[in-house]
Design an enzyme around this catalytic site. Structure first.
Site, mmCIF file in Angstrom:
data_model
loop_
_atom_site.group_PDB
_atom_site.id
_atom_site.type_symbol
_atom_site.label_atom_id
_atom_site.label_comp_id
_atom_site.label_asym_id
_atom_site.label_seq_id
_atom_site.Cartn_x
_atom_site.Cartn_y
_atom_site.Cartn_z
ATOM 1 N N GLU A 172 80.555 -55.370 22.828
ATOM 2 C CA GLU A 172 80.196 -54.169 22.082
ATOM 3 C C GLU A 172 78.687 -54.218 21.872
ATOM 4 O O GLU A 172 78.185 -55.071 21.146
ATOM 5 C CB GLU A 172 80.897 -54.124 20.721
ATOM 6 N N ASP A 231 83.434 -58.073 19.501
ATOM 7 C CA ASP A 231 82.976 -57.161 18.453
ATOM 8 C C ASP A 231 81.602 -57.576 17.912
ATOM 9 O O ASP A 231 81.388 -58.747 17.591
ATOM 10 C CB ASP A 231 84.008 -57.199 17.313
ATOM 11 N N ASP A 286 90.777 -57.550 20.769
ATOM 12 C CA ASP A 286 89.523 -57.405 20.026
ATOM 13 C C ASP A 286 89.200 -58.747 19.354
ATOM 14 O O ASP A 286 90.010 -59.261 18.583
ATOM 15 C CB ASP A 286 89.715 -56.315 18.951
ATOM 16 N N HIS A 309 87.001 -45.618 17.763
ATOM 17 C CA HIS A 309 87.385 -45.684 16.344
ATOM 18 C C HIS A 309 86.175 -45.664 15.415
ATOM 19 O O HIS A 309 86.355 -45.616 14.203
ATOM 20 C CB HIS A 309 88.207 -46.953 16.115
ATOM 21 N N ASP A 310 84.965 -45.762 15.954
ATOM 22 C CA ASP A 310 83.761 -45.763 15.110
ATOM 23 C C ASP A 310 83.046 -44.418 15.116
ATOM 24 O O ASP A 310 81.953 -44.300 14.545
ATOM 25 C CB ASP A 310 82.781 -46.844 15.587
HETATM 26 C C1 GLC Z 1 82.298 -53.073 15.148
HETATM 27 C C2 GLC Z 1 83.616 -52.338 15.051
HETATM 28 C C3 GLC Z 1 83.676 -51.624 13.742
HETATM 29 C C4 GLC Z 1 83.590 -52.639 12.642
HETATM 30 C C5 GLC Z 1 82.340 -53.502 12.789
HETATM 31 C C6 GLC Z 1 82.419 -54.718 11.929
HETATM 32 O O1 GLC Z 1 81.222 -52.213 15.200
HETATM 33 O O2 GLC Z 1 83.771 -51.474 16.146
HETATM 34 O O3 GLC Z 1 84.840 -50.858 13.610
HETATM 35 O O4 GLC Z 1 83.561 -51.989 11.395
HETATM 36 O O5 GLC Z 1 82.189 -53.987 14.104
HETATM 37 O O6 GLC Z 1 83.362 -55.619 12.455
#
Ligand code: GLC
Length: 578
Positions: A283, A229, A128, A350-351
């Site tokens: 992402e 990310d 990540d 995880h989100d």
């Molecule tokens: C992405 C991650 C999330 C995080 C955010 C800020 O959306 O998946 O978990 O809080 O970025 O880094």
């Protein structure tokens, strides 16, 4: 293990003399074969997977203990959420040192042992990369904020306070907006997420070079891919124009995918992706199909794949979603990528809250078949499927009705916003309890022993009480379990390239309960039937034969009556057809 020295000498040779060759004209065709398209990805949230030393946090040695389990799932790739040095304001998505490991996960030697363990089992590793922002504890930010003259000042975005208040910018985690005042240099800095996550200035070439160096550092350790990310937000319009009222309803359009982002991605491709032979997944995929193609089409030489959020946003409340919308989202995206480009697909991570609570039916009667049905779906669609740890055994949401129990920076920000807007807080909590991402961060449920076998100490997050019935040990030897269905599905996908590359065709879009489609490739054809309802449902399929060639079915039978097929509640069937 790769032979690093030989590989790097070779790279030095080719990269110093020639730029990467342009792709052949047809490169990027959807059925052009590569490992990351054929991959089946398993996502590990490291603090919740397995604790080896009793401190209550999952760690690398814990993962090492479970490598055989991961292999037994039949997955071929693992993406692990961040484990770098961090003050953990956003559970590690606030990185204080990109080359150091947070001690609670172990040492670099432990990381290397884990990585080697995955590689020995033929499993690729995806890191990540959190570089839209760093932690405010990162040495770059500490230097940047120390004075306006500091050489690191331009690593972040600053607005001098003597110019008045900066133009409003939306923040995902901060209802007060994305500018934070810092008295040390009498200026505001930008943070698209929490105030502890200042945005890096991608317009500064030095920042970009730092990022490429970090990615090379990990590529040289042997990681096979990167998950970028929040990457669509990296480039900013640093003239800071005023945005119209209500613009934040279209966040990606206003804040994401600026044209300069593509220049930076091409640079990243030349610097890291091509020379190291790694891949990267974004992402977010912009707000149009064109945005997504611009990110991932092979001839663009940017990223290799991305995932979008359209199906996530449709299932945000306990009221559920319409199957017709679900079919439409997947069908529209599939047809937009039918000839060219490649996406990743997921239904949980995880989100978001747990797979079965959002898309299936968590009631005791239907938790098992509805989870099996969802796995059947994901593993038979085009796009690299991502499965989140725990979903392979049907883990569920927890019940957290009080805001005091929440540790997540996002949940706390949303609560502050609801308070400020004088929303109905009971209703807000009802929804938060359902959709909060804390639901999916509870410890992995290994068995019925103390703390579900996750830790011998106090877990950082409460173990779900239902681990007494939902756990790996109970399902491992049970042929009818969700776990063994998941294993059966990964096997079917690995053995049938038609499920990876095959053309997707939706059947009877208007059917209210059954999602039916075919996949066809090089003379092979498979029919996938999924009953999304808690009642029996049937479908008539004329002009098709071969329903007896069943590849997947977790009910004792499939009822057929000529062209009419009847499915039990949440039954899913895959058959080879003619
Ligand atoms: C992405 C991650 C999330 C995080 C955010 C800020 O959306 O998946 O978990 O809080 O970025 O880094």
């Amino acid at each position: 293990m790769k032979n690093h020295l030989g590989y790097f000498l070779f790279l030095l040779l080719i990269t110093s003399c020639t730029p990467p060759a342009p792709p052949p004209a047809d490169e990027g065709a959807t059925d052009e074969q590569t490992w990351w398209k054929e991959g089946i990805l398993y996502q590990i949230y490291p603090q919740s997977f397995k604790d080896s030393d009793g401190d209550g946090f999952g760690d690398f040695r814990g993962v090492l203990e479970k490598l055989d389990y991961v292999e037994s799932l039949g997955v071929t790739m693992v993406w692990m959420n961040p484990f770098f040095a961090s003050p953990l304001v956003d559970n590690g998505y606030d990185v204080a040192d990109y080359r150091a490991i947070h001690p609670r996960y172990g040492t670099m030697a432990d990381f290397q042992a884990m990585l080697d363990g995955f590689h020995e089992r033929g499993i690729k590793f995806v890191l990540d990369v959190v570089v839209n922002h760093s932690s405010d504890q990162h040495a770059w930010f500490q230097a940047s904020r120390s004075s306006r003259a500091n050489p690191y000042r331009d690593y972040y975005h600053w607005w001098p306070a003597e110019k008045g208040e900066p133009p409003y910018r939306f923040s995902f985690f901060d209802p007060e907006g994305a500018w934070e005042y810092d008295s040390l240099s009498n200026a505001y800095y930008l943070h698209t997420f929490a105030a502890a996550q200042p945005d890096l200035n991608w317009e500064n070439p030095k920042v970009r070079q730092e990022v490429y160096d970090i990615m090379k550092f990990w590529a040289e350790k042997g990681v096979d891919g990167f998950r970028m990310d929040a990457f669509q937000y990296a480039s900013k319009d640093t003239t800071w124009p005023e945005f119209p009222e209500g613009h934040e309803r279209e966040v990606i359009k206003w804040y994401g995918m600026r044209p300069q982002l593509h220049d930076y991605l091409k640079e990243l491709y030349r610097e890291v992706i091509a020379p190291y032979g790694v891949f990267a997944v974004a992402e977010g995929a912009g707000s149009t199909f064109q945005d997504a193609h611009d990110l991932v089409d092979a001839d663009r030489q940017e990223l290799q794949t991305a995932y979008h959020f359209d199906y996530v946003s449709m299932a945000k409340t306990p009221d559920g979603y319409a199957l017709a919308d679900f079919k439409d989202v997947f069908t529209r995206w599939d047809s937009a990528f039918a000839e060219k480009g490649w996406l990743a697909i997921f239904l949980s991570n995880h989100d978001n809250s747990r797979l079965v609570n959002r898309y299936g039916n968590p009631s005791p009667a239907f938790r098992i078949p509805s989870t099996q049905m969802l796995h059947t779906f994901l593993l038979s669609m085009r796009g690299t499927p991502y499965t989140y740890y725990g979903d392979e055994i049907g883990m569920t949401n927890i019940d957290m009705p009080n805001i005091e129990e929440y540790v997540d920076v996002a949940a706390k920000g949303e609560y502050r916003a609801a308070l400020a807007a004088e929303e109905d807080l009971d209703e807000f909590m009802r929804l938060l309890n359902y959709r909060s991402r804390e639901n999916s961060r509870t410890p992995m449920q290994w068995d019925t022993t103390y703390q579900a076998g996750f830790t011998t100490g106090d877990p950082w997050k409460k173990v779900n009480a239902n681990h007494q019935s939902i756990n790996v040990a109970a399902q491992d030897q049970d042929p009818a379990s969700i776990l063994n269905h998941f294993r059966a599905m990964t096997k079917v996908r690995r053995e049938n390239p038609v499920l990876v590359y095959g053309r997707y065709e939706l059947i009877q879009r208007e059917h209210p309960d059954i999602y039916a489609f075919t996949r066809s490739w090089e003379g092979d054809k498979m029919l996938v039937l999924l009953n999304f309802s808690d009642a029996p449902a049937s479908i008539e399929l004329n002009a098709m034969a071969g329903f007896e060639n069943i590849v997947i079915n977790y009910y004792p039978s499939l009822q057929t009556d000529g062209p009419r097929l009847s499915l039990e509640p949440y039954q899913a069937v895959i058959c080879k057809i003619e």
